[in-house]
Motif scaffolding. Structure first.
Motif, PDB file in Angstrom:
ATOM      1  N   PHE A  99       0.861  -1.181   0.000  1.00  0.00           N
ATOM      2  CA  PHE A  99       0.000   0.000   0.000  1.00  0.00           C
ATOM      3  C   PHE A  99       0.892   1.223   0.000  1.00  0.00           C
ATOM      4  CE2 PHE A  99       0.745  -1.210   4.402  1.00  0.00           C
ATOM      5  CZ  PHE A  99       1.126  -0.016   5.000  1.00  0.00           C
ATOM      6  N   VAL A 100       0.287   2.390  -0.139  1.00  0.00           N
ATOM      7  CA  VAL A 100       1.021   3.647  -0.020  1.00  0.00           C
ATOM      8  C   VAL A 100       0.301   4.535   0.990  1.00  0.00           C
ATOM      9  CG1 VAL A 100       1.928   3.547  -2.369  1.00  0.00           C
ATOM     10  CG2 VAL A 100      -0.229   4.747  -1.931  1.00  0.00           C
ATOM     11  N   ALA A 156      -6.497  19.683  -3.124  1.00  0.00           N
ATOM     12  CA  ALA A 156      -5.165  19.583  -3.714  1.00  0.00           C
ATOM     13  C   ALA A 156      -4.961  18.210  -4.347  1.00  0.00           C
ATOM     14  CB  ALA A 156      -4.108  19.840  -2.644  1.00  0.00           C
ATOM     15  N   ALA A 157      -5.387  17.146  -3.643  1.00  0.00           N
ATOM     16  CA  ALA A 157      -5.238  15.794  -4.178  1.00  0.00           C
ATOM     17  C   ALA A 157      -6.007  15.635  -5.482  1.00  0.00           C
ATOM     18  CB  ALA A 157      -5.717  14.772  -3.154  1.00  0.00           C
ATOM     19  N   ARG A 158      -7.214  16.165  -5.539  1.00  0.00           N
ATOM     20  CA  ARG A 158      -8.010  16.073  -6.765  1.00  0.00           C
ATOM     21  C   ARG A 158      -7.403  16.920  -7.883  1.00  0.00           C
ATOM     22  NH1 ARG A 158     -13.735  16.523  -3.513  1.00  0.00           N
ATOM     23  NH2 ARG A 158     -14.094  14.272  -3.229  1.00  0.00           N
ATOM     24  N   THR A 159      -6.860  18.078  -7.533  1.00  0.00           N
ATOM     25  CA  THR A 159      -6.225  18.935  -8.542  1.00  0.00           C
ATOM     26  C   THR A 159      -5.071  18.228  -9.220  1.00  0.00           C
ATOM     27  OG1 THR A 159      -6.835  20.945  -7.313  1.00  0.00           O
ATOM     28  CG2 THR A 159      -5.025  21.130  -8.898  1.00  0.00           C
ATOM     29  N   HIS A 160      -4.305  17.468  -8.438  1.00  0.00           N
ATOM     30  CA  HIS A 160      -3.163  16.742  -8.996  1.00  0.00           C
ATOM     31  C   HIS A 160      -3.570  15.403  -9.622  1.00  0.00           C
ATOM     32  CE1 HIS A 160      -0.700  19.747  -7.150  1.00  0.00           C
ATOM     33  NE2 HIS A 160      -0.940  19.347  -5.916  1.00  0.00           N
ATOM     34  N   GLY A 161      -4.821  15.004  -9.441  1.00  0.00           N
ATOM     35  CA  GLY A 161      -5.281  13.739 -10.006  1.00  0.00           C
ATOM     36  C   GLY A 161      -4.818  12.512  -9.248  1.00  0.00           C
ATOM     37  N   ILE A 162      -4.547  12.688  -7.945  1.00  0.00           N
ATOM     38  CA  ILE A 162      -4.019  11.571  -7.156  1.00  0.00           C
ATOM     39  C   ILE A 162      -5.061  10.464  -6.954  1.00  0.00           C
ATOM     40  CG2 ILE A 162      -3.026  10.922  -4.925  1.00  0.00           C
ATOM     41  CD1 ILE A 162      -1.857  13.744  -4.762  1.00  0.00           C
ATOM     42  N   PRO A 163      -6.288  10.752  -6.498  1.00  0.00           N
ATOM     43  CA  PRO A 163      -7.263   9.662  -6.303  1.00  0.00           C
ATOM     44  C   PRO A 163      -7.515   8.867  -7.579  1.00  0.00           C
ATOM     45  CG  PRO A 163      -8.027  11.670  -5.237  1.00  0.00           C
ATOM     46  CD  PRO A 163      -6.851  12.048  -6.079  1.00  0.00           C
ATOM     47  N   ALA A 164      -7.640   9.567  -8.698  1.00  0.00           N
ATOM     48  CA  ALA A 164      -7.915   8.881  -9.965  1.00  0.00           C
ATOM     49  C   ALA A 164      -6.747   7.985 -10.363  1.00  0.00           C
ATOM     50  CB  ALA A 164      -8.194   9.912 -11.061  1.00  0.00           C
ATOM     51  N   ALA A 165      -5.519   8.473 -10.188  1.00  0.00           N
ATOM     52  CA  ALA A 165      -4.344   7.691 -10.566  1.00  0.00           C
ATOM     53  C   ALA A 165      -4.201   6.441  -9.704  1.00  0.00           C
ATOM     54  CB  ALA A 165      -3.084   8.543 -10.453  1.00  0.00           C
ATOM     55  N   LEU A 166      -4.443   6.576  -8.388  1.00  0.00           N
ATOM     56  CA  LEU A 166      -4.335   5.426  -7.488  1.00  0.00           C
ATOM     57  C   LEU A 166      -5.426   4.403  -7.779  1.00  0.00           C
ATOM     58  CD1 LEU A 166      -3.594   7.303  -4.130  1.00  0.00           C
ATOM     59  CD2 LEU A 166      -1.967   5.967  -5.482  1.00  0.00           C
ATOM     60  N   THR A 167      -6.640   4.889  -8.012  1.00  0.00           N
ATOM     61  CA  THR A 167      -7.761   3.985  -8.267  1.00  0.00           C
ATOM     62  C   THR A 167      -7.589   3.253  -9.593  1.00  0.00           C
ATOM     63  OG1 THR A 167      -9.238   5.419  -6.996  1.00  0.00           O
ATOM     64  CG2 THR A 167     -10.264   3.854  -8.501  1.00  0.00           C
ATOM     65  N   GLN A 168      -7.139   3.962 -10.605  1.00  0.00           N
ATOM     66  CA  GLN A 168      -6.958   3.349 -11.911  1.00  0.00           C
ATOM     67  C   GLN A 168      -5.931   2.228 -11.875  1.00  0.00           C
ATOM     68  OE1 GLN A 168      -5.764   6.112 -14.944  1.00  0.00           O
ATOM     69  NE2 GLN A 168      -5.970   4.638 -16.605  1.00  0.00           N
ATOM     70  N   GLY A 170      -5.175   0.611  -9.053  1.00  0.00           N
ATOM     71  CA  GLY A 170      -5.545  -0.336  -8.009  1.00  0.00           C
ATOM     72  C   GLY A 170      -4.622  -0.330  -6.813  1.00  0.00           C
ATOM     73  N   VAL A 171      -3.959   0.806  -6.575  1.00  0.00           N
ATOM     74  CA  VAL A 171      -3.031   0.912  -5.440  1.00  0.00           C
ATOM     75  C   VAL A 171      -3.813   1.303  -4.192  1.00  0.00           C
ATOM     76  CG1 VAL A 171      -0.993   2.074  -4.529  1.00  0.00           C
ATOM     77  CG2 VAL A 171      -1.163   1.585  -6.976  1.00  0.00           C
ATOM     78  N   ARG A 172      -3.737   0.498  -3.157  1.00  0.00           N
ATOM     79  CA  ARG A 172      -4.402   0.838  -1.899  1.00  0.00           C
ATOM     80  C   ARG A 172      -3.649   1.967  -1.206  1.00  0.00           C
ATOM     81  NH1 ARG A 172      -5.312  -4.239   1.752  1.00  0.00           N
ATOM     82  NH2 ARG A 172      -3.111  -4.578   1.244  1.00  0.00           N
ATOM     83  N   CYS A 173      -4.404   2.882  -0.631  1.00  0.00           N
ATOM     84  CA  CYS A 173      -3.794   4.074  -0.040  1.00  0.00           C
ATOM     85  C   CYS A 173      -4.440   4.390   1.297  1.00  0.00           C
ATOM     86  CB  CYS A 173      -3.944   5.253  -1.006  1.00  0.00           C
ATOM     87  SG  CYS A 173      -3.346   6.823  -0.345  1.00  0.00           S
ATOM     88  N   GLY A 184     -12.626   5.667  -4.124  1.00  0.00           N
ATOM     89  CA  GLY A 184     -11.665   4.839  -4.842  1.00  0.00           C
ATOM     90  C   GLY A 184     -10.919   3.912  -3.897  1.00  0.00           C
ATOM     91  N   THR A 185      -9.620   3.836  -4.050  1.00  0.00           N
ATOM     92  CA  THR A 185      -8.800   2.950  -3.219  1.00  0.00           C
ATOM     93  C   THR A 185      -8.230   3.662  -1.994  1.00  0.00           C
ATOM     94  OG1 THR A 185      -6.869   3.456  -4.611  1.00  0.00           O
ATOM     95  CG2 THR A 185      -8.156   1.504  -5.186  1.00  0.00           C
ATOM     96  N   ILE A 186      -8.629   4.910  -1.783  1.00  0.00           N
ATOM     97  CA  ILE A 186      -8.129   5.665  -0.628  1.00  0.00           C
ATOM     98  C   ILE A 186      -8.965   5.342   0.605  1.00  0.00           C
ATOM     99  CG2 ILE A 186      -7.779   7.970   0.334  1.00  0.00           C
ATOM    100  CD1 ILE A 186      -7.150   8.979  -2.412  1.00  0.00           C
ATOM    101  N   ARG A 187      -8.311   4.914   1.649  1.00  0.00           N
ATOM    102  CA  ARG A 187      -8.972   4.551   2.898  1.00  0.00           C
ATOM    103  C   ARG A 187      -8.727   5.632   3.947  1.00  0.00           C
ATOM    104  NH1 ARG A 187     -10.946   2.008  -0.291  1.00  0.00           N
ATOM    105  NH2 ARG A 187     -11.023  -0.252  -0.600  1.00  0.00           N
ATOM    106  N   VAL A 188      -9.796   6.077   4.595  1.00  0.00           N
ATOM    107  CA  VAL A 188      -9.701   7.099   5.631  1.00  0.00           C
ATOM    108  C   VAL A 188     -10.351   6.565   6.905  1.00  0.00           C
ATOM    109  CG1 VAL A 188      -9.698   9.004   3.972  1.00  0.00           C
ATOM    110  CG2 VAL A 188     -11.869   8.172   4.889  1.00  0.00           C
TER     111      VAL A 188
END
Length: 253
Positions: A99-100, A156-168, A170-173, A184-188
């Motif tokens: 995971f990251v 900021a995360a959405r502006t950089h496209g981080i959630p979309a990149a991780l979900t596409q 399949g990287v767990r975060c 997506g794959t981001i867990r809070v």
């Protein structure tokens, strides 16, 4: 100006790494002469980035002019920034990990109260928002371009496209509550007062916090570069500086 010996806690391999790329840069542009050799120019730039030494102090220490110091630092920072990985590369590396960890931090800057876009209400100071992705052991994988401090972490995360990149990919975060809604794959962690959460939710939040604590090591690593503790340069240069420091950290690993 009085001079005195000093030092920096960087390895000689870091110096050789930067010096090698400075020599390569000189060959690429066809430049035949510099006031200082590549090794000394690399040391000058590292002293600025690591210790936050001012142009005046560096000019006295290396016996060159202020304009020369400025050119050498700018050249070194630009060379290093070009070596920093893009988000796609970092996500590909993260795909090989279990995971990251995603987190945001504020880099303080020298601004006045009128500069509202740079003021972070959370930190009660002016700064630039950067997003950081680390591996499970808290080692840096990627640092985002800098945005004004008033920007919230999730925006900021959405502006950089981080959630979309991780979900596409399949990287767990794992991320903190500031990223609620990223999906997506981001867990809070679960939101709410501790005494209002169920036993299972409290256990999940405790485990979540233990994992995310490793990501704080990356923030501490960034702040060991004293220049980032109080940036006094133009805000348009901060992204390049952060990328340069990321390249040095990855080279050290």
């Amino acid at each position: 100006m009085l001079g005195y010996p000093s030092g920096t806690d960087l390895s000689s391999s870091t110096l050789r790494f930067l010096a090698r790329h400075l020599r390569q840069r000189r060959r690429e542009i066809g430049s035949r002469w510099r006031r200082l050799p590549a090794g000394r120019r690399a040391l000058l730039a590292l002293a600025h980035l690591r210790c936050g030494d001012t142009y005046g102090r560096l000019a006295a220490a290396f016996n060159v002019g202020l304009a020369t110091v400025y050119r050498y630092i700018r050249e070194a920072v630009d060379v290093l920034a070009a070596l920093a990985p893009a988000l796609e590369q970092a996500v590909s590396t993260g795909a090989t990990k279990a995971f990251v960890i995603l987190d945001g931090t504020l880099l303080p800057i020298d601004r006045i109260a009128a500069d509202r876009p740079f003021y972070s209400g959370k930190h009660m100071k002016h700064g630039m928002n950067v997003q950081v992705i680390t591996d499970p052991f808290g080692r840096l994988l990627w640092v985002s371009p800098a945005l004004p401090g008033a920007v919230h972490d999730i925006k900021a995360a959405r502006t950089h496209g981080i959630p979309a990149a991780l979900t596409q990919t399949g990287v767990r975060c794992w991320a903190d509550k500031a990223y609620q809604g990223a999906d997506g794959t981001i867990r809070v962690p679960y939101r709410g007062r501790w005494d209002k959460l169920s036993a299972g939710q409290r256990a999940v939040n405790t485990s979540h916090a233990t994992i995310r604590a490793l990501g704080e090591q990356a923030m501490a690593t960034l702040k060991t570069w004293r220049l980032l503790r109080k940036l006094r340069c133009s805000t348009t240069r901060i992204t390049t500086i952060v990328k340069a420091i990321l390249a040095l950290q990855l080279a050290a690993h």
